[in-house]
Motif scaffolding. Structure first.
Motif, mmCIF file in Angstrom:
data_model
loop_
_atom_site.group_PDB
_atom_site.id
_atom_site.type_symbol
_atom_site.label_atom_id
_atom_site.label_comp_id
_atom_site.label_asym_id
_atom_site.label_seq_id
_atom_site.Cartn_x
_atom_site.Cartn_y
_atom_site.Cartn_z
ATOM 1 N N UNK A 110 -4.056 -8.126 -6.456
ATOM 2 C CA UNK A 110 -3.078 -8.094 -7.539
ATOM 3 C C UNK A 110 -2.077 -6.970 -7.374
ATOM 4 N N UNK A 111 -2.569 -5.764 -7.103
ATOM 5 C CA UNK A 111 -1.692 -4.600 -6.936
ATOM 6 C C UNK A 111 -0.821 -4.763 -5.696
ATOM 7 N N UNK A 112 -1.432 -5.169 -4.593
ATOM 8 C CA UNK A 112 -0.697 -5.302 -3.345
ATOM 9 C C UNK A 112 0.407 -6.341 -3.423
ATOM 10 N N UNK A 113 0.104 -7.499 -4.008
ATOM 11 C CA UNK A 113 1.109 -8.564 -4.097
ATOM 12 C C UNK A 113 2.264 -8.159 -4.998
ATOM 13 N N UNK A 114 1.960 -7.514 -6.123
ATOM 14 C CA UNK A 114 3.020 -7.080 -7.033
ATOM 15 C C UNK A 114 3.936 -6.072 -6.344
ATOM 16 N N UNK A 115 3.359 -5.106 -5.639
ATOM 17 C CA UNK A 115 4.181 -4.117 -4.928
ATOM 18 C C UNK A 115 4.983 -4.779 -3.810
ATOM 19 N N UNK A 116 4.412 -5.781 -3.164
ATOM 20 C CA UNK A 116 5.074 -6.461 -2.049
ATOM 21 C C UNK A 116 6.301 -7.244 -2.518
ATOM 22 N N UNK A 117 6.136 -8.052 -3.545
ATOM 23 C CA UNK A 117 7.239 -8.923 -3.959
ATOM 24 C C UNK A 117 8.342 -8.155 -4.673
#
Length: 429
Positions: free
Chosen positions: A188-195
């Motif tokens: 969740x954290x990684x995807x939010x920071x990525x997009x």
């Protein structure tokens, strides 16, 4: 930004605008995938008290994740990373959280856990293929792109080594379900920071413009990297059980097996870094069969190992070819795809690797029970050699007509020039 004036090195890759931030965010999310398999296996076995149920749930989770990967990648190509990845990540994290809650204490029905696991696997965000598509758009210099892909492959290798270690630390003071919960949090954290990275937003805009100019499709040349990826996966999937059988026959413990697995990963990481740093004269399609054949020959030679030290050396040599072969497969896939289909192209290669590993593991179980370990290693190497031969013949005798190939190359160059002009305009603004 054009990389043509940048020195082709790993540092130059990370100096690209927003590259470090975007890559770090993707790695945080992908660490979840390094942890989740072991975490789910331990959590389900603890909750149900059955290894058979745990194996079945993991098989369902893995199948849904692997075989639906191209479909999820197509959604990313069609709608862009922000609009596609965020809903996937939210569903995936929520379902993993549900699975963690259901397995926190014993007594959960295996059928319920299997249903939740299948749903979670079907929603797995394709962060790896999307990050490689980002590299393909961000880096215009093919030499620098080779380094970017090598760095990405080595980092992913390290994530799948460190992920189980983190799960081992967690289960030392918490239930195995905590590992599933942490996996949900990471993705969740990684995807939010990525997009939310600016470069991902810009790439999504350029991809939508490319789709307006050309029909999104997967190139015919994708067959070669997919065949190589499947061959590499078959070989690696069989090797795990063959190493276990080798150790058991010679009276070695599980700690010995762990060292051999670590040697394979270490060889792959070193090989990937060295490969990415070399200025190759041969094209990626020409290197593809040679690297795959190197893996096959090394594994076949491992079957002749008389003892632990020799087998470790042979496995390290095999590892030298794993990351380079897969890196080259992703490069060829990227070259074969239209600008609006790069995520799908990478996902097909990724799916072929994972499907090959699963098939190789199943085949390895049959081989260990009916053939000597040396013959098993020879067959595992033979899978890679067969893939190398098929790709080598395809490279030598292409099916597409020369005139048609020239037209495709011309169209791709025109699109790349338009992308470069758009990047320059974005920098001015």
């Amino acid at each position: 930004m054009s990389a043509s004036s940048t020195r082709p090195s790993y540092a130059a890759v990370l100096r690209m605008p927003h590259a470090t931030r975007t890559f770090t965010a993707a790695l945080v999310g992908r660490l979840s995938y390094g942890m989740v398999s072991l975490a789910v296996l331990l959590a389900v076995s603890r909750a149900t008290g059955s290894y058979a149920a745990a194996g079945a749930v993991m098989a369902l989770f893995g199948a849904a994740s692997v075989f639906l990967s191209p479909l999820r990648a197509a959604l990313v190509d069609r709608h862009g990373p922000r609009r596609a990845l965020l809903p996937m990540a939210a569903l995936y994290a929520g379902l993993l959280g549900t699975l963690a809650a259901a397995t926190w204490r014993p007594g959960a029905p295996a059928a319920v856990l299997g249903t939740v696991a299948v749903a979670a696997g079907a929603c797995t965000p394709p962060l790896g293929p999307t990050m490689r598509a980002v590299w393909g758009e961000l880096v215009t210099d093919r030499r620098l792109l080779q380094r970017a892909y090598s760095l990405d492959g080595v980092a992913e290798e390290l994530l799948f080594v460190s992920g189980p270690l983190l799960v081992g630390v967690l289960v030392g003071f918490a239930p195995p379900a905590a590992g599933v919960a942490v996996s949900a949090l990471l993705v969740g954290i990684g995807t939010l920071a990525f997009v939310t990275s600016p470069v991902v937003k810009n790439i999504a805009v350029r991809a939508s413009r490319a789709r307006a100019r050309a029909r999104t499709r997967i190139g015919r040349g994708l067959a070669q990297p997919v065949v190589v990826a499947a061959g590499v996966g078959l070989s690696l999937g069989a090797v795990d059980l063959l190493v276990l059988a080798f150790a058991e026959q010679r009276g070695h413990g599980d700690d010995t097996v762990a060292w051999i697995f670590a040697a394979l990963s270490a060889g792959s990481a070193v090989g990937g870094l060295l490969y990415g740093a070399v200025e190759w004269r041969a094209g990626a399609r020409g290197r593809l069969p040679a690297l795959t054949a190197g893996l096959g020959l090394s594994l076949a030679a491992a079957g002749l190992a008389p003892g632990f030290a020799t087998l470790t050396g042979a496995v390290v040599c095999a590892g030298f070819f794993v990351a380079p072969a897969l890196t080259t497969a992703y490069l060829v896939a990227d070259e074969s795809a239209a600008p609006g289909a790069r995520v799908q192209a990478g996902a097909w290669v990724n799916t072929a690797v994972n499907a090959g590993i699963s098939t190789g593991a199943a085949a390895g179980g049959l081989l260990v029970g009916h053939l000597p370990v040396g013959a098993g290693f020879a067959l595992a190497g033979g899978a890679a050699l067969l893939a190398a031969a098929a790709v080598g013949l395809g490279t030598r005798y292409p099916r597409a007509r020369p005139q048609k190939q020239k037209q495709k190359q011309k169209q791709k160059l025109e699109l790349e020039r338009e992308h470069e002009q758009e990047r320059e305009q974005e920098q001015k603004h």
